[in-house]
Structures are given as structure tokens and as C-alpha cells.
Scaffold this motif. Structure first.
Motif, PDB file in Angstrom:
ATOM      1  N   GLU A 152      63.971  26.263  23.969  1.00  0.00           N
ATOM      2  CA  GLU A 152      64.096  24.888  23.501  1.00  0.00           C
ATOM      3  C   GLU A 152      63.351  23.969  24.459  1.00  0.00           C
ATOM      4  O   GLU A 152      63.323  24.210  25.661  1.00  0.00           O
ATOM      5  N   LEU A 153      62.767  22.926  23.898  1.00  0.00           N
ATOM      6  CA  LEU A 153      62.023  21.967  24.701  1.00  0.00           C
ATOM      7  C   LEU A 153      62.650  20.588  24.566  1.00  0.00           C
ATOM      8  O   LEU A 153      63.057  20.183  23.482  1.00  0.00           O
ATOM      9  N   PHE A 154      62.703  19.865  25.665  1.00  0.00           N
ATOM     10  CA  PHE A 154      63.172  18.488  25.693  1.00  0.00           C
ATOM     11  C   PHE A 154      62.031  17.642  25.138  1.00  0.00           C
ATOM     12  O   PHE A 154      60.954  17.577  25.726  1.00  0.00           O
ATOM     13  N   GLY A 155      62.246  17.011  23.985  1.00  0.00           N
ATOM     14  CA  GLY A 155      61.166  16.299  23.329  1.00  0.00           C
ATOM     15  C   GLY A 155      61.188  14.792  23.487  1.00  0.00           C
ATOM     16  O   GLY A 155      60.220  14.117  23.188  1.00  0.00           O
ATOM     17  N   GLY A 156      62.302  14.250  23.968  1.00  0.00           N
ATOM     18  CA  GLY A 156      62.421  12.818  24.124  1.00  0.00           C
ATOM     19  C   GLY A 156      63.881  12.443  24.183  1.00  0.00           C
ATOM     20  O   GLY A 156      64.758  13.300  24.232  1.00  0.00           O
ATOM     21  N   TYR A 157      64.142  11.129  24.180  1.00  0.00           N
ATOM     22  CA  TYR A 157      65.526  10.688  24.309  1.00  0.00           C
ATOM     23  C   TYR A 157      65.725   9.295  23.741  1.00  0.00           C
ATOM     24  O   TYR A 157      64.778   8.531  23.549  1.00  0.00           O
ATOM     25  N   PHE A 158      66.988   9.004  23.466  1.00  0.00           N
ATOM     26  CA  PHE A 158      67.461   7.657  23.179  1.00  0.00           C
ATOM     27  C   PHE A 158      68.515   7.366  24.233  1.00  0.00           C
ATOM     28  O   PHE A 158      69.403   8.195  24.468  1.00  0.00           O
ATOM     29  N   LEU A 159      68.454   6.223  24.876  1.00  0.00           N
ATOM     30  CA  LEU A 159      69.459   5.824  25.857  1.00  0.00           C
ATOM     31  C   LEU A 159      70.281   4.702  25.241  1.00  0.00           C
ATOM     32  O   LEU A 159      69.734   3.655  24.874  1.00  0.00           O
ATOM     33  N   LEU A 160      71.595   4.954  25.108  1.00  0.00           N
ATOM     34  CA  LEU A 160      72.489   4.012  24.435  1.00  0.00           C
ATOM     35  C   LEU A 160      73.530   3.460  25.390  1.00  0.00           C
ATOM     36  O   LEU A 160      73.931   4.129  26.343  1.00  0.00           O
ATOM     37  N   ASP A 161      73.998   2.278  25.105  1.00  0.00           N
ATOM     38  CA  ASP A 161      75.117   1.671  25.818  1.00  0.00           C
ATOM     39  C   ASP A 161      76.228   1.515  24.789  1.00  0.00           C
ATOM     40  O   ASP A 161      76.178   0.618  23.942  1.00  0.00           O
ATOM     41  N   VAL A 162      77.193   2.437  24.833  1.00  0.00           N
ATOM     42  CA  VAL A 162      78.266   2.472  23.836  1.00  0.00           C
ATOM     43  C   VAL A 162      79.622   2.609  24.519  1.00  0.00           C
ATOM     44  O   VAL A 162      79.700   2.889  25.714  1.00  0.00           O
ATOM     45  N   ALA A 163      80.680   2.445  23.755  1.00  0.00           N
ATOM     46  CA  ALA A 163      82.037   2.423  24.303  1.00  0.00           C
ATOM     47  C   ALA A 163      82.575   3.809  24.650  1.00  0.00           C
ATOM     48  O   ALA A 163      83.446   3.934  25.506  1.00  0.00           O
ATOM     49  N   SER A 164      82.069   4.858  23.995  1.00  0.00           N
ATOM     50  CA  SER A 164      82.669   6.184  24.201  1.00  0.00           C
ATOM     51  C   SER A 164      81.698   7.286  23.800  1.00  0.00           C
ATOM     52  O   SER A 164      80.703   7.042  23.108  1.00  0.00           O
ATOM     53  N   ILE A 165      82.046   8.494  24.216  1.00  0.00           N
ATOM     54  CA  ILE A 165      81.231   9.646  23.800  1.00  0.00           C
ATOM     55  C   ILE A 165      81.316   9.831  22.286  1.00  0.00           C
ATOM     56  O   ILE A 165      80.341  10.233  21.655  1.00  0.00           O
ATOM     57  N   GLN A 166      82.453   9.487  21.705  1.00  0.00           N
ATOM     58  CA  GLN A 166      82.592   9.612  20.251  1.00  0.00           C
ATOM     59  C   GLN A 166      81.587   8.703  19.537  1.00  0.00           C
ATOM     60  O   GLN A 166      80.980   9.120  18.542  1.00  0.00           O
ATOM     61  N   GLU A 167      81.401   7.488  20.052  1.00  0.00           N
ATOM     62  CA  GLU A 167      80.427   6.589  19.440  1.00  0.00           C
ATOM     63  C   GLU A 167      79.012   7.130  19.627  1.00  0.00           C
ATOM     64  O   GLU A 167      78.192   7.078  18.703  1.00  0.00           O
ATOM     65  N   ALA A 168      78.724   7.680  20.811  1.00  0.00           N
ATOM     66  CA  ALA A 168      77.406   8.278  21.057  1.00  0.00           C
ATOM     67  C   ALA A 168      77.160   9.445  20.100  1.00  0.00           C
ATOM     68  O   ALA A 168      76.059   9.594  19.556  1.00  0.00           O
ATOM     69  N   VAL A 169      78.184  10.247  19.870  1.00  0.00           N
ATOM     70  CA  VAL A 169      78.059  11.385  18.947  1.00  0.00           C
ATOM     71  C   VAL A 169      77.792  10.893  17.519  1.00  0.00           C
ATOM     72  O   VAL A 169      76.979  11.479  16.797  1.00  0.00           O
ATOM     73  N   GLU A 170      78.458   9.812  17.127  1.00  0.00           N
ATOM     74  CA  GLU A 170      78.223   9.272  15.787  1.00  0.00           C
ATOM     75  C   GLU A 170      76.760   8.841  15.631  1.00  0.00           C
ATOM     76  O   GLU A 170      76.155   9.073  14.588  1.00  0.00           O
TER      77      GLU A 170
END
Length: 128
Positions: free
Chosen positions: A76-94
Motif C-alpha cells: 500500500e502507498l500513502f497517496g495524500g491526506y486530509f487534515l481535519l479539525d473535528v470534535a471526535s474520532i467518530q466525526e473524523a470517521v464519518e
């Protein structure tokens, strides 16, 4: 609020599938980015260049060894990212569930450590 990184991980096959319909993929990603901007959660988003144009610095031996890409044994290759500022890991997962990814891709969700969580002083020896 906490920072979470959505790390895009793909394979040679998923990358080829994305490139086969790159215009559609870029349009879908653009719409997704706009949704995150409108929601006020996006801090950064970037993709990486072709792995064949990169290098690996390997610290397995006494001195670092630099090897040109591509990386033959990588599944697997790391292709990029999104950096978020959210309240919880559950919100990040959504948000991760909504990434316009091709079948077979994966999104890794990781919390970004705060500065005060990084070891300081002589025990860390200046390394993370």
C-alpha cells in the motif's frame, strides 16, 4: 476539537483505476473538499506525486541508504491526506466514509498529537 488526519492509502491497482477516470475523480474530490470547507472542518488537503519519482531513506544500517522509487515490496502507498479539525474520532470517521475513493482503497484515520504530548528533554534525545 482535535486534529485528525485522513490518510489515503492505495495500491498499484487502485491508483491505476483512479488514473483511468482522473477527471471524474478530481471533480468528486473537489466537491468533497468544498463540503469540508463549508462545514468548517478542513485544515489542509494534499496529494502526493507518483511514488516512482520519490526516494526512500533507509536507516536499517550504520549509515542511511537512499534508494530510488518505486518501492517494490510495498503493498500500500500513502497517496495524500486530509487534515481535519473535528470534535471526535467518530466525526473524523464519518468524514472518512465520504471520501470519494475507488474500490480497494483505504482511508486511515489518525489523531494528530498535540505539542505537549511529544516527549521533551534528554529522554527523547531530540527524536520523535
Amino acid at each position: 476539537m482535535s486534529k485528525y488526519m485522513l490518510i489515503m492509502r492505495g495500491t498499484d491497482e487502485t491508483n491505476a483505476a483512479m488514473m483511468a477516470s482522473i477527471d471524474e475523480a478530481m471533480a468528486a474530490t473537489g466537491r468533497f473538499i468544498e463540503e469540508m470547507i463549508e462545514a468548517g472542518v478542513l485544515l489542509a488537503a494534499e496529494g502526493l506525486d507518483d511514488p516512482g519519482r520519490g526516494v526512500v531513506v533507509d536507516f536499517s544500517g550504520e549509515a542511511p541508504v537512499v534508494t530510488d522509487g518505486p518501492y517494490g515490496e510495498t503493498k500500500e502507498l500513502f497517496g495524500g491526506y486530509f487534515l481535519l479539525d473535528v470534535a471526535s474520532i467518530q466525526e473524523a470517521v464519518e468524514w472518512a466514509k465520504r471520501v470519494p475513493a475507488v474500490p480497494g482503497s483505504k482511508i486511515e484515520v489518525r489523531r494528530v498529537a498535540e505539542a505537549e504530548e511529544v516527549p521533551q528533554g534528554s529522554e527523547s534525545n531530540g527524536q520523535i
